[in-house]
Scaffold this motif. Structure first.
Motif, PDB file in Angstrom:
ATOM      1  N   ILE A  21       0.843  -1.198   0.000  1.00 61.47           N
ATOM      2  CA  ILE A  21       0.000   0.000   0.000  1.00 61.47           C
ATOM      3  C   ILE A  21       0.875   1.244   0.000  1.00 61.47           C
ATOM      4  O   ILE A  21       0.597   2.219  -0.712  1.00 61.47           O
ATOM      5  CB  ILE A  21      -0.935  -0.005   1.227  1.00 61.47           C
ATOM      6  N   GLY A  24       2.505   1.758  -3.415  1.00 62.29           N
ATOM      7  CA  GLY A  24       1.548   2.193  -4.421  1.00 62.29           C
ATOM      8  C   GLY A  24       0.951   3.555  -4.144  1.00 62.29           C
ATOM      9  O   GLY A  24       0.268   4.119  -5.003  1.00 62.29           O
ATOM     10  N   HIS A  26      -1.503   4.284  -2.206  1.00 65.81           N
ATOM     11  CA  HIS A  26      -2.964   4.205  -2.230  1.00 65.81           C
ATOM     12  C   HIS A  26      -3.623   5.012  -1.113  1.00 65.81           C
ATOM     13  O   HIS A  26      -4.793   5.399  -1.244  1.00 65.81           O
ATOM     14  CB  HIS A  26      -3.402   2.743  -2.131  1.00 65.81           C
TER      15      HIS A  26
END
Length: 306
Positions: A21, A24, A26
């Motif tokens: 996470i 990325g 996110h």
């Protein structure tokens, strides 16, 4: 062996998800901080309250817990002594002392207790001791070190009541000790919120690994090595000597004490370090390395005493 590997596998997967996470992006730049604040101010207090409100506090008073308390004090005391001599500061030394002695009795201790010791309740005394005794004291020290010493005396005495984790723990103990039954419409939402605590802590820890330097490469090398050595080897050794020599524990009782003392530093210590913005690198690296080192330590302990 199966219990050790199963417990670590669960933690490793969730931390890996947090790392993915983070890579990325996110959750954005503030993802780790949001998860940390969620765990510290909301989820962890709810988890501690629901856990302790249902707990049998009589398990605190046992020779096994006394061994755990003494081994915890020994490991933490050595780090504090070195921290004072080296002038590492109150906050940093407190985090290091926790990493040297505060075991992962929840999300790792419970599965290992089930698979290695055969009874999840055997980890309850350690869990209660840390939640009721160690956590409020340590967080009070961190509060005072972060500026609480400038407040009037009466405000400093009430410091534990300003900390959400300490409040959750103390409220749970009060509910259990008084025999008050918390109604389902109140307990169920708290349980649901509390269930976010462990995943949030592990995900935040995983996110923190993104972009970080390899362990033992920075200025925190010495305190990290000291904390990992104390947590992984000194604390279990002291527990073993005390349990077998001073208290005469044998068989399953001895295995229980040594296994719980051999558990690595808890991931929620990183949440405390992040919340007070002190010793974050120390906490992250000590938790990571003690978790890795504890795998062979636990295997050896289980083989010798099992």
């Amino acid at each position: 062996m199966q219990g050790v590997l199963s417990g670590f596998a669960v933690i490793a997967v969730v931390i890996a998800v947090g790392y993915a996470i983070g890579r990325g992006g996110h959750l954005g730049d503030q993802g780790r901080e949001v998860l940390t604040r969620l765990a510290f101010h909301v989820a962890s207090p709810a988890l501690l309250f629901t856990t302790l409100a249902r707990a049998d506090l009589s398990v605190i008073f046992s020779s096994r817990l006394l061994v755990t308390a003494l081994s915890t004090a020994a490991a933490a005391g050595v780090f504090v002594a070195v921290g004072v001599v080296r002038r590492w500061g109150v906050g940093r030394t407190t985090i290091g002392a926790l990493c040297s002695s505060y075991v992962n009795s929840g999300n790792l201790g419970i599965p290992i207790a089930v698979y290695v010791l055969g009874d999840a309740s055997l980890v309850a005394p350690v869990l209660l001791f840390q939640l009721v005794g160690v956590t409020p004291v340590a967080l009070t020290i961190l509060d005072l070190a972060s500026g609480g010493g400038k407040r009037p005396l009466w405000q400093r005495l009430l410091t534990p009541l300003r900390n959400p984790v300490a409040v959750g723990s103390l409220a749970g103990v009060a509910a259990s000790a008084s025999g008050v039954h918390v109604p389902g419409p109140l307990m169920d939402p708290l349980t649901l919120i509390g269930n976010m605590s462990v995943p949030a802590v592990l995900l935040a820890f995983g996110i923190s690994l993104r972009g970080g330097t390899l362990p033992l490469r920075g200025a925190e090398r010495t305190p990290v090595l000291l904390a990992v050595f104390l947590k992984s080897f000194v604390q279990p050794a002291v527990a073993w000597v005390l349990a077998a020599g001073a208290f005469g524990l044998r068989g399953a009782a001895l295995l229980d004490v040594v296994v719980t003392s051999s558990l690595p530093a808890a991931q929620n210590l990183f949440t405390y370090a992040s919340s007070y913005r002190v010793g974050e690198v120390l906490a992250r690296e000590a938790i990571l390395l003690s978790t890795v080192v504890s795998v062979p330590v636990l295997v050896v302990v289980a083989a010798l005493l099992g």
